[in-house]
Design a protein around this motif. Sequence first.
Motif, PDB file in Angstrom:
ATOM      1  N   SER A  51     -12.691  -1.549   2.040  1.00  0.00           N
ATOM      2  CA  SER A  51     -11.786  -0.599   3.132  1.00  0.00           C
ATOM      3  C   SER A  51     -12.857   0.765   3.442  1.00  0.00           C
ATOM      4  O   SER A  51     -13.558   1.130   2.510  1.00  0.00           O
ATOM      5  CB  SER A  51     -10.574   0.017   2.112  1.00  0.00           C
ATOM      6  N   SER A  52     -12.332   1.474   4.379  1.00  0.00           N
ATOM      7  CA  SER A  52     -12.805   2.495   4.786  1.00  0.00           C
ATOM      8  C   SER A  52     -12.348   4.098   4.136  1.00  0.00           C
ATOM      9  O   SER A  52     -12.776   4.878   3.936  1.00  0.00           O
ATOM     10  CB  SER A  52     -13.033   2.782   6.178  1.00  0.00           C
ATOM     11  N   HIS A  53     -10.857   4.001   3.828  1.00  0.00           N
ATOM     12  CA  HIS A  53     -10.245   4.950   3.328  1.00  0.00           C
ATOM     13  C   HIS A  53      -9.265   4.635   2.325  1.00  0.00           C
ATOM     14  O   HIS A  53      -8.917   3.251   2.083  1.00  0.00           O
ATOM     15  CB  HIS A  53      -9.574   5.651   4.545  1.00  0.00           C
ATOM     16  N   ASN A  67     -13.280  10.375   1.910  1.00  0.00           N
ATOM     17  CA  ASN A  67     -12.495   9.227   2.408  1.00  0.00           C
ATOM     18  C   ASN A  67     -11.323   8.933   1.623  1.00  0.00           C
ATOM     19  O   ASN A  67     -10.666   7.805   1.733  1.00  0.00           O
ATOM     20  CB  ASN A  67     -13.193   7.918   2.908  1.00  0.00           C
ATOM     21  N   SER A 100      -7.645  10.535   0.156  1.00  0.00           N
ATOM     22  CA  SER A 100      -6.777  11.794   0.458  1.00  0.00           C
ATOM     23  C   SER A 100      -5.818  11.639  -0.820  1.00  0.00           C
ATOM     24  O   SER A 100      -5.494  10.668  -1.592  1.00  0.00           O
ATOM     25  CB  SER A 100      -6.172  11.744   1.590  1.00  0.00           C
ATOM     26  N   GLU A 132      -7.945   3.137   7.997  1.00  0.00           N
ATOM     27  CA  GLU A 132      -7.694   4.410   8.909  1.00  0.00           C
ATOM     28  C   GLU A 132      -7.288   5.442   8.059  1.00  0.00           C
ATOM     29  O   GLU A 132      -6.950   5.303   7.128  1.00  0.00           O
ATOM     30  CB  GLU A 132      -6.685   4.069   9.973  1.00  0.00           C
ATOM     31  N   ALA A 133      -7.644   6.466   8.470  1.00  0.00           N
ATOM     32  CA  ALA A 133      -7.725   7.721   7.632  1.00  0.00           C
ATOM     33  C   ALA A 133      -5.947   7.919   7.320  1.00  0.00           C
ATOM     34  O   ALA A 133      -5.510   8.701   6.416  1.00  0.00           O
ATOM     35  CB  ALA A 133      -8.303   9.073   8.174  1.00  0.00           C
ATOM     36  N   THR A 134      -5.433   7.939   8.279  1.00  0.00           N
ATOM     37  CA  THR A 134      -3.778   7.955   8.347  1.00  0.00           C
ATOM     38  C   THR A 134      -3.191   6.847   8.833  1.00  0.00           C
ATOM     39  O   THR A 134      -3.536   6.129   9.945  1.00  0.00           O
ATOM     40  CB  THR A 134      -3.352   9.273   9.017  1.00  0.00           C
ATOM     41  N   ILE A 172     -15.246   2.950  -0.803  1.00  0.00           N
ATOM     42  CA  ILE A 172     -14.919   4.535  -0.726  1.00  0.00           C
ATOM     43  C   ILE A 172     -15.975   5.053  -1.520  1.00  0.00           C
ATOM     44  O   ILE A 172     -15.883   4.797  -2.844  1.00  0.00           O
ATOM     45  CB  ILE A 172     -13.555   4.827  -1.285  1.00  0.00           C
TER      46      ILE A 172
END
Length: 195
Positions: free
Chosen positions: A78-80, A111, A113, A129-131, A161
Amino acid sequence: LKFHFDFDMVRSSRAPIFLLFCLAACYSVAAAAAETEGDESCKASEAIEQAQPKYKPSQAALTAFFKLHEPEDPAWKSSHAVLEITDGCPLNGMYRRFKHFMAEGATAFPNLSVKITPGMDPILQFQNEATVPEGDLGLARVDASDMEIGEVEELLQRRGILKDEVLADKARTLTRQREAEEAARKAQAEQSVVS
Protein backbone atom coordinates in the motif's frame (compact mmCIF):
# COMPACT_ATOMS: atom_id res chain seq x y z
CA LEU A 1 -38.11 17.74 48.07
CA LYS A 2 -41.66 17.60 46.71
CA PHE A 3 -42.63 19.00 43.39
CA HIS A 4 -46.17 19.65 42.25
CA PHE A 5 -46.64 19.90 38.52
CA ASP A 6 -49.11 22.59 37.54
CA PHE A 7 -50.65 21.88 34.12
CA ASP A 8 -52.19 25.37 33.98
CA MET A 9 -48.69 26.85 34.18
CA VAL A 10 -47.59 24.77 31.18
CA ARG A 11 -50.36 26.27 29.09
CA SER A 12 -49.53 29.78 30.26
CA SER A 13 -46.92 32.16 28.93
CA ARG A 14 -44.58 31.13 31.76
CA ALA A 15 -44.15 27.63 30.31
CA PRO A 16 -41.05 28.41 28.19
CA ILE A 17 -39.33 29.99 31.19
CA PHE A 18 -40.19 26.99 33.34
CA LEU A 19 -38.86 24.56 30.71
CA LEU A 20 -35.68 26.59 30.29
CA PHE A 21 -35.15 26.52 34.05
CA CYS A 22 -35.63 22.73 34.14
CA LEU A 23 -33.20 22.21 31.27
CA ALA A 24 -30.59 24.43 32.92
CA ALA A 25 -30.92 22.52 36.19
CA CYS A 26 -30.57 19.16 34.42
CA TYR A 27 -27.53 20.39 32.48
CA SER A 28 -25.74 21.67 35.59
CA VAL A 29 -26.33 18.38 37.43
CA ALA A 30 -25.11 16.37 34.43
CA ALA A 31 -22.05 18.59 33.95
CA ALA A 32 -21.08 18.27 37.61
CA ALA A 33 -21.46 14.49 37.46
CA ALA A 34 -19.42 14.25 34.25
CA GLU A 35 -16.65 16.39 35.73
CA THR A 36 -16.26 14.17 38.78
CA GLU A 37 -16.56 10.98 36.71
CA GLY A 38 -13.90 12.13 34.20
CA ASP A 39 -10.98 11.85 36.62
CA GLU A 40 -12.33 8.66 38.16
CA SER A 41 -12.89 6.99 34.79
CA CYS A 42 -9.28 7.65 33.74
CA LYS A 43 -8.11 6.08 37.01
CA ALA A 44 -10.54 3.25 36.45
CA SER A 45 -9.19 2.62 32.95
CA GLU A 46 -5.73 2.06 34.45
CA ALA A 47 -7.22 -0.42 36.93
CA ILE A 48 -9.08 -2.17 34.12
CA GLU A 49 -5.83 -2.41 32.14
CA GLN A 50 -4.16 -4.23 35.04
CA ALA A 51 -7.07 -6.60 35.67
CA GLN A 52 -6.54 -10.18 34.48
CA PRO A 53 -7.71 -11.92 32.42
CA LYS A 54 -8.45 -9.39 29.70
CA TYR A 55 -11.56 -10.09 27.69
CA LYS A 56 -10.86 -10.18 24.00
CA PRO A 57 -13.77 -10.67 21.60
CA SER A 58 -13.39 -13.42 19.03
CA GLN A 59 -11.60 -12.60 15.80
CA ALA A 60 -14.86 -13.13 13.92
CA ALA A 61 -16.59 -10.52 16.08
CA LEU A 62 -13.72 -8.05 15.64
CA THR A 63 -13.64 -8.63 11.90
CA ALA A 64 -17.36 -7.92 11.59
CA PHE A 65 -17.41 -4.93 13.95
CA PHE A 66 -14.28 -3.15 12.70
CA LYS A 67 -14.75 -4.33 9.11
CA LEU A 68 -11.30 -5.91 9.13
CA HIS A 69 -10.11 -7.33 5.82
CA GLU A 70 -6.95 -7.99 3.83
CA PRO A 71 -6.32 -8.85 0.16
CA GLU A 72 -5.88 -12.51 -0.70
CA ASP A 73 -2.38 -11.87 -2.07
CA PRO A 74 -0.05 -12.35 0.95
CA ALA A 75 2.51 -9.92 -0.52
CA TRP A 76 0.13 -6.97 -0.87
CA LYS A 77 1.52 -3.42 -0.56
CA SER A 78 0.00 0.00 0.00
CA SER A 79 1.17 3.58 -0.47
CA HIS A 80 -0.66 5.16 2.50
CA ALA A 81 -2.01 4.16 5.90
CA VAL A 82 -4.27 5.65 8.55
CA LEU A 83 -4.09 4.77 12.24
CA GLU A 84 -7.65 5.05 13.58
CA ILE A 85 -7.63 5.31 17.36
CA THR A 86 -9.63 6.66 20.28
CA ASP A 87 -8.68 9.58 22.50
CA GLY A 88 -9.17 10.34 26.18
CA CYS A 89 -8.91 7.78 28.97
CA PRO A 90 -8.31 4.66 26.85
CA LEU A 91 -5.40 6.47 25.21
CA ASN A 92 -4.03 7.34 28.66
CA GLY A 93 -4.58 3.79 29.95
CA MET A 94 -4.80 0.71 27.78
CA TYR A 95 -3.31 2.31 24.68
CA ARG A 96 -0.70 4.58 26.29
CA ARG A 97 1.97 3.13 23.97
CA PHE A 98 0.01 4.52 21.01
CA LYS A 99 -0.24 7.95 22.64
CA HIS A 100 3.55 8.29 22.58
CA PHE A 101 3.77 6.67 19.14
CA MET A 102 1.30 9.18 17.68
CA ALA A 103 3.34 12.14 18.93
CA GLU A 104 6.77 10.70 18.21
CA GLY A 105 7.27 7.49 16.22
CA ALA A 106 4.42 7.96 13.75
CA THR A 107 5.98 11.23 12.59
CA ALA A 108 8.78 9.15 10.99
CA PHE A 109 6.26 7.74 8.49
CA PRO A 110 5.31 10.51 6.04
CA ASN A 111 2.55 8.37 4.47
CA LEU A 112 0.90 7.52 7.80
CA SER A 113 -1.82 9.73 9.19
CA VAL A 114 -3.74 9.52 12.45
CA LYS A 115 -7.53 9.71 12.66
CA ILE A 116 -9.11 10.19 16.10
CA THR A 117 -12.37 8.26 16.37
CA PRO A 118 -13.85 8.24 19.90
CA GLY A 119 -14.13 4.72 21.26
CA MET A 120 -12.11 3.12 18.45
CA ASP A 121 -9.55 0.45 19.24
CA PRO A 122 -6.34 0.93 17.23
CA ILE A 123 -6.97 -0.06 13.60
CA LEU A 124 -4.54 0.38 10.71
CA GLN A 125 -6.27 1.08 7.42
CA PHE A 126 -4.06 0.68 4.37
CA GLN A 127 -5.08 2.56 1.24
CA ASN A 128 -3.59 3.62 -2.10
CA GLU A 129 -4.43 7.32 -1.71
CA ALA A 130 -3.71 9.83 1.04
CA THR A 131 -7.42 10.45 1.61
CA VAL A 132 -10.44 8.33 0.83
CA PRO A 133 -14.14 9.15 1.06
CA GLU A 134 -15.84 8.59 4.42
CA GLY A 135 -16.89 4.97 4.71
CA ASP A 136 -14.26 3.71 2.24
CA LEU A 137 -12.54 0.70 3.81
CA GLY A 138 -9.35 1.02 1.79
CA LEU A 139 -7.20 -1.86 0.64
CA ALA A 140 -6.98 -3.49 4.09
CA ARG A 141 -7.96 -2.92 7.73
CA VAL A 142 -5.84 -4.59 10.43
CA ASP A 143 -6.50 -4.75 14.20
CA ALA A 144 -3.47 -3.25 15.99
CA SER A 145 -4.86 -3.26 19.55
CA ASP A 146 -2.69 -6.17 20.72
CA MET A 147 0.42 -5.07 18.83
CA GLU A 148 3.44 -3.48 20.41
CA ILE A 149 4.82 -0.40 18.64
CA GLY A 150 7.72 -2.37 17.13
CA GLU A 151 5.19 -4.76 15.56
CA VAL A 152 3.17 -1.82 14.19
CA GLU A 153 6.28 -0.28 12.64
CA GLU A 154 7.32 -3.64 11.15
CA LEU A 155 3.84 -4.15 9.68
CA LEU A 156 3.81 -0.67 8.17
CA GLN A 157 7.19 -1.19 6.51
CA ARG A 158 6.34 -4.71 5.31
CA ARG A 159 3.20 -3.30 3.64
CA GLY A 160 5.02 -0.45 1.88
CA ILE A 161 4.71 2.45 4.36
CA LEU A 162 8.39 3.37 4.77
CA LYS A 163 10.19 5.50 7.35
CA ASP A 164 11.95 8.68 6.35
CA GLU A 165 15.36 8.57 8.08
CA VAL A 166 15.49 12.34 8.72
CA LEU A 167 12.04 12.24 10.30
CA ALA A 168 12.98 9.07 12.21
CA ASP A 169 15.97 10.91 13.76
CA LYS A 170 13.66 13.75 14.82
CA ALA A 171 11.22 11.20 16.30
CA ARG A 172 14.03 9.53 18.29
CA THR A 173 15.07 12.97 19.61
CA LEU A 174 11.48 13.65 20.73
CA THR A 175 11.37 10.26 22.48
CA ARG A 176 14.67 10.89 24.28
CA GLN A 177 13.48 14.34 25.42
CA ARG A 178 10.18 12.94 26.73
CA GLU A 179 11.93 10.08 28.55
CA ALA A 180 14.45 12.52 30.12
CA GLU A 181 11.59 14.78 31.29
CA GLU A 182 9.69 11.79 32.71
CA ALA A 183 12.81 10.58 34.54
CA ALA A 184 13.40 14.07 35.99
CA ARG A 185 9.77 14.31 37.18
CA LYS A 186 9.98 10.85 38.71
CA ALA A 187 13.23 11.66 40.52
CA GLN A 188 11.77 14.93 41.79
CA ALA A 189 8.63 13.15 43.02
CA GLU A 190 10.71 10.49 44.80
CA GLN A 191 12.89 13.16 46.39
CA SER A 192 9.84 15.11 47.63
CA VAL A 193 8.47 11.90 49.21
CA VAL A 194 11.79 11.26 50.98
CA SER A 195 12.04 14.83 52.36
